[in-house]
Design a protein around this motif. Structure first.
Motif, PDB file in Angstrom:
ATOM      1  N   GLN A   1       1.006  -4.585   8.802  1.00  0.00           N
ATOM      2  CA  GLN A   1       0.566  -4.617   7.410  1.00  0.00           C
ATOM      3  C   GLN A   1       0.508  -6.058   6.910  1.00  0.00           C
ATOM      4  O   GLN A   1       1.222  -6.924   7.393  1.00  0.00           O
ATOM      5  N   THR A   2      -0.314  -6.259   5.895  1.00  0.00           N
ATOM      6  CA  THR A   2      -0.429  -7.570   5.276  1.00  0.00           C
ATOM      7  C   THR A   2       0.201  -7.534   3.887  1.00  0.00           C
ATOM      8  O   THR A   2       0.431  -6.461   3.329  1.00  0.00           O
ATOM      9  N   LEU A   3       0.458  -8.704   3.341  1.00  0.00           N
ATOM     10  CA  LEU A   3       1.055  -8.781   2.011  1.00  0.00           C
ATOM     11  C   LEU A   3       0.215  -8.053   0.967  1.00  0.00           C
ATOM     12  O   LEU A   3       0.765  -7.256   0.197  1.00  0.00           O
ATOM     13  N   PRO A   4      -1.109  -8.275   0.894  1.00  0.00           N
ATOM     14  CA  PRO A   4      -1.892  -7.549  -0.113  1.00  0.00           C
ATOM     15  C   PRO A   4      -1.775  -6.031   0.002  1.00  0.00           C
ATOM     16  O   PRO A   4      -1.708  -5.333  -1.009  1.00  0.00           O
ATOM     17  N   VAL A   5      -1.721  -5.512   1.220  1.00  0.00           N
ATOM     18  CA  VAL A   5      -1.607  -4.068   1.422  1.00  0.00           C
ATOM     19  C   VAL A   5      -0.245  -3.571   0.934  1.00  0.00           C
ATOM     20  O   VAL A   5      -0.154  -2.558   0.227  1.00  0.00           O
ATOM     21  N   ILE A   6       0.808  -4.276   1.287  1.00  0.00           N
ATOM     22  CA  ILE A   6       2.159  -3.875   0.862  1.00  0.00           C
ATOM     23  C   ILE A   6       2.274  -3.915  -0.655  1.00  0.00           C
ATOM     24  O   ILE A   6       2.829  -3.004  -1.272  1.00  0.00           O
ATOM     25  N   LEU A   7       1.733  -4.955  -1.282  1.00  0.00           N
ATOM     26  CA  LEU A   7       1.778  -5.049  -2.740  1.00  0.00           C
ATOM     27  C   LEU A   7       1.019  -3.891  -3.369  1.00  0.00           C
ATOM     28  O   LEU A   7       1.508  -3.251  -4.300  1.00  0.00           O
TER      29      LEU A   7
ATOM     30  N   ASP B   1       9.946  -4.173   3.769  1.00  0.00           N
ATOM     31  CA  ASP B   1       8.579  -4.379   4.254  1.00  0.00           C
ATOM     32  C   ASP B   1       8.195  -5.857   4.226  1.00  0.00           C
ATOM     33  O   ASP B   1       7.555  -6.363   5.157  1.00  0.00           O
ATOM     34  N   LEU B   2       8.591  -6.556   3.175  1.00  0.00           N
ATOM     35  CA  LEU B   2       8.287  -7.984   3.066  1.00  0.00           C
ATOM     36  C   LEU B   2       8.979  -8.770   4.168  1.00  0.00           C
ATOM     37  O   LEU B   2       8.383  -9.673   4.774  1.00  0.00           O
ATOM     38  N   GLN B   3      10.220  -8.441   4.427  1.00  0.00           N
ATOM     39  CA  GLN B   3      10.963  -9.136   5.479  1.00  0.00           C
ATOM     40  C   GLN B   3      10.313  -8.904   6.841  1.00  0.00           C
ATOM     41  O   GLN B   3      10.210  -9.820   7.652  1.00  0.00           O
ATOM     42  N   ARG B   4       9.862  -7.676   7.053  1.00  0.00           N
ATOM     43  CA  ARG B   4       9.244  -7.330   8.340  1.00  0.00           C
ATOM     44  C   ARG B   4       7.979  -8.149   8.620  1.00  0.00           C
ATOM     45  O   ARG B   4       7.681  -8.454   9.772  1.00  0.00           O
TER      46      ARG B   4
ATOM     47  N   GLY C   1       7.505 -11.208   7.460  1.00  0.00           N
ATOM     48  CA  GLY C   1       7.817 -12.628   7.404  1.00  0.00           C
ATOM     49  C   GLY C   1       7.815 -13.245   6.019  1.00  0.00           C
ATOM     50  O   GLY C   1       7.909 -14.466   5.886  1.00  0.00           O
ATOM     51  N   GLU C   2       7.710 -12.426   4.978  1.00  0.00           N
ATOM     52  CA  GLU C   2       7.753 -12.926   3.594  1.00  0.00           C
ATOM     53  C   GLU C   2       9.221 -12.981   3.152  1.00  0.00           C
ATOM     54  O   GLU C   2       9.652 -12.288   2.236  1.00  0.00           O
ATOM     55  N   ILE C   3       9.972 -13.842   3.809  1.00  0.00           N
ATOM     56  CA  ILE C   3      11.423 -13.898   3.655  1.00  0.00           C
ATOM     57  C   ILE C   3      11.841 -14.316   2.249  1.00  0.00           C
ATOM     58  O   ILE C   3      12.744 -13.710   1.659  1.00  0.00           O
TER      59      ILE C   3
END
Length: 82
Positions: free
Chosen positions: A2-8, A56-59, A61-63
């Motif tokens: 997943q990408t950041l935009p999708v998770i958001l 999800d963010l941690q997974r 790499g958005e630490i």
């Protein structure tokens, strides 16, 4: 992956950088996590949803963002226990 935009998007958040992530108590007395933005009104989510978001963010790499969310959840839990 997943990408950041999708998770958001899956969590009802815009693809914008939050200027502030904080513990916030609703009018009903329930602790939530509030996301504030420069260009739009703040949004909030439950503690459970915020914990899932942090995972999800941690997974992906958005630490730093994951840490902000997790810290806000921990503060909300602390305040709720008072």
């Amino acid at each position: 992956m997943q990408t950041l935009p999708v998770i958001l998007m899956q969590n009802g958040l815009p693809n914008l950088t939050a200027s502030l992530v904080e513990a916030h108590r609703s009018h009903e007395g329930v602790w939530r996590i509030k996301f504030c933005y420069e260009s739009q009104p703040p949004l909030s989510m439950s503690l459970v949803q915020a914990l899932n978001l942090a995972t999800d963010l941690q997974r992906i790499g958005e630490i730093e963002f994951a840490s902000e969310v997790d810290e806000a959840v921990q503060r909300a839990r602390h305040y709720d226990a008072m």
